[in-house]
Design a protein around this motif. Structure first.
Motif, PDB file in Angstrom:
ATOM      1  N   PRO A 240      58.745  39.565 119.191  1.00  9.75           N
ATOM      2  CA  PRO A 240      57.933  40.612 119.819  1.00  9.75           C
ATOM      3  C   PRO A 240      58.550  41.992 119.653  1.00  9.75           C
ATOM      4  O   PRO A 240      59.733  42.191 119.910  1.00  9.75           O
ATOM      5  CB  PRO A 240      57.906  40.193 121.290  1.00  9.75           C
ATOM      6  CG  PRO A 240      58.074  38.715 121.256  1.00  9.75           C
ATOM      7  CD  PRO A 240      59.031  38.465 120.123  1.00  9.75           C
ATOM      8  N   GLY A 241      57.738  42.945 119.205  1.00  6.87           N
ATOM      9  CA  GLY A 241      58.192  44.309 119.035  1.00  6.87           C
ATOM     10  C   GLY A 241      59.056  44.560 117.819  1.00  6.87           C
ATOM     11  O   GLY A 241      59.562  45.672 117.651  1.00  6.87           O
ATOM     12  N   LYS A 242      59.227  43.558 116.967  1.00  5.26           N
ATOM     13  CA  LYS A 242      60.064  43.717 115.790  1.00  5.26           C
ATOM     14  C   LYS A 242      59.272  43.493 114.506  1.00  5.26           C
ATOM     15  O   LYS A 242      58.176  42.942 114.525  1.00  5.26           O
ATOM     16  CB  LYS A 242      61.250  42.753 115.842  1.00  5.26           C
ATOM     17  CG  LYS A 242      62.229  43.032 116.974  1.00  5.26           C
ATOM     18  CD  LYS A 242      63.475  42.183 116.854  1.00  5.26           C
ATOM     19  CE  LYS A 242      64.488  42.535 117.919  1.00  5.26           C
ATOM     20  NZ  LYS A 242      65.726  41.736 117.785  1.00  5.26           N
ATOM     21  N   GLU A 243      59.854  43.932 113.406  1.00  6.60           N
ATOM     22  CA  GLU A 243      59.238  43.760 112.101  1.00  6.60           C
ATOM     23  C   GLU A 243      59.325  42.306 111.651  1.00  6.60           C
ATOM     24  O   GLU A 243      60.237  41.574 112.035  1.00  6.60           O
ATOM     25  CB  GLU A 243      59.935  44.645 111.067  1.00  6.60           C
ATOM     26  CG  GLU A 243      59.875  46.139 111.346  1.00  6.60           C
ATOM     27  CD  GLU A 243      58.670  46.771 110.719  1.00  6.60           C
ATOM     28  OE1 GLU A 243      57.832  47.304 111.468  1.00  6.60           O
ATOM     29  OE2 GLU A 243      58.543  46.733 109.482  1.00  6.60           O
ATOM     30  N   ARG A 244      58.361  41.902 110.845  1.00  2.78           N
ATOM     31  CA  ARG A 244      58.414  40.582 110.252  1.00  2.78           C
ATOM     32  C   ARG A 244      59.544  40.550 109.220  1.00  2.78           C
ATOM     33  O   ARG A 244      59.641  41.443 108.372  1.00  2.78           O
ATOM     34  CB  ARG A 244      57.078  40.243 109.591  1.00  2.78           C
ATOM     35  CG  ARG A 244      56.983  38.827 109.066  1.00  2.78           C
ATOM     36  CD  ARG A 244      55.543  38.449 108.734  1.00  2.78           C
ATOM     37  NE  ARG A 244      54.687  38.499 109.914  1.00  2.78           N
ATOM     38  CZ  ARG A 244      53.435  38.064 109.943  1.00  2.78           C
ATOM     39  NH1 ARG A 244      52.886  37.538 108.852  1.00  2.78           N
ATOM     40  NH2 ARG A 244      52.724  38.160 111.052  1.00  2.78           N
ATOM     41  N   GLU A 245      60.395  39.533 109.301  1.00  2.00           N
ATOM     42  CA  GLU A 245      61.544  39.471 108.417  1.00  2.00           C
ATOM     43  C   GLU A 245      61.587  38.174 107.615  1.00  2.00           C
ATOM     44  O   GLU A 245      61.127  37.120 108.059  1.00  2.00           O
ATOM     45  CB  GLU A 245      62.851  39.638 109.202  1.00  2.00           C
ATOM     46  CG  GLU A 245      63.157  38.509 110.156  1.00  2.00           C
ATOM     47  CD  GLU A 245      64.536  38.610 110.773  1.00  2.00           C
ATOM     48  OE1 GLU A 245      65.374  39.391 110.267  1.00  2.00           O
ATOM     49  OE2 GLU A 245      64.796  37.908 111.780  1.00  2.00           O
ATOM     50  N   PHE A 246      62.166  38.281 106.455  1.00  2.00           N
ATOM     51  CA  PHE A 246      62.313  37.151 105.554  1.00  2.00           C
ATOM     52  C   PHE A 246      63.329  36.155 106.083  1.00  2.00           C
ATOM     53  O   PHE A 246      64.365  36.542 106.619  1.00  2.00           O
ATOM     54  CB  PHE A 246      62.750  37.661 104.175  1.00  2.00           C
ATOM     55  CG  PHE A 246      63.154  36.584 103.211  1.00  2.00           C
ATOM     56  CD1 PHE A 246      62.200  35.796 102.587  1.00  2.00           C
ATOM     57  CD2 PHE A 246      64.488  36.356 102.927  1.00  2.00           C
ATOM     58  CE1 PHE A 246      62.560  34.806 101.689  1.00  2.00           C
ATOM     59  CE2 PHE A 246      64.867  35.371 102.031  1.00  2.00           C
ATOM     60  CZ  PHE A 246      63.902  34.596 101.416  1.00  2.00           C
ATOM     61  N   VAL A 247      63.028  34.875 105.924  1.00  2.74           N
ATOM     62  CA  VAL A 247      63.938  33.809 106.342  1.00  2.74           C
ATOM     63  C   VAL A 247      64.425  33.001 105.139  1.00  2.74           C
ATOM     64  O   VAL A 247      65.627  32.859 104.911  1.00  2.74           O
ATOM     65  CB  VAL A 247      63.278  32.873 107.361  1.00  2.74           C
ATOM     66  CG1 VAL A 247      64.216  31.717 107.715  1.00  2.74           C
ATOM     67  CG2 VAL A 247      62.885  33.635 108.616  1.00  2.74           C
ATOM     68  N   ALA A 248      63.486  32.455 104.372  1.00  2.00           N
ATOM     69  CA  ALA A 248      63.838  31.613 103.228  1.00  2.00           C
ATOM     70  C   ALA A 248      62.645  31.494 102.299  1.00  2.00           C
ATOM     71  O   ALA A 248      61.505  31.723 102.699  1.00  2.00           O
ATOM     72  CB  ALA A 248      64.283  30.223 103.697  1.00  2.00           C
TER      73      ALA A 248
END
Length: 122
Positions: free
Chosen positions: A41-49
């Motif tokens: 919540p409130g954060k950018e979508r980030e890469f995981v794998a």
């Protein structure tokens, strides 16, 4: 084109494990690269794998390297994300995505699932 459905999320204590699944269907459900992303919540979508269509090459974010493993079962048109040694900072909605290029940016993927919630308590 490609429909993706995530499953396997839930609540787990720090240090525990979860396995997420991404089931694909559609006209070319097995001929694409797959990425996992997460968004708190409130954060950018980030890469995981990410994993190539053949499963021969994988890529991981530094924050999960050594703890998470991505794998593909081509016969089942399913990609898995095994998450071990979970930390509270791993808490997020996890999304799988399909695309024609093996990249770590969200814009490289053309199809997305609706996400599954992962919550890690301290």
């Amino acid at each position: 084109q490609v429909q993706l459905v995530e499953s396997g999320g839930g609540l787990v204590q720090a240090g525990g494990s979860l396995r997420l699944s991404c089931a694909a269907s559609g006209r070319s459900s097995s001929n694409f690269h797959t990425g996992w992303f997460r968004q708190a919540p409130g954060k950018e979508r980030e890469f995981v794998a990410a994993i190539t269509w053949s499963g021969g090459t994988t890529s991981y974010a530094d924050s999960v390297k050594g703890r998470f493993t991505i794998a593909r079962d081509m016969a089942k048109n399913t990609v898995y994300l095994q998450m071990n040694s979970l930390k509270p900072e791993d808490t997020a909605v996890y999304y799988c995505a399909a695309g024609g290029f093996f990249q770590s940016t969200p814009g490289a993927y053309h199809s997305w699932g609706h996400g599954t919630q992962v919550t890690v308590s301290s």
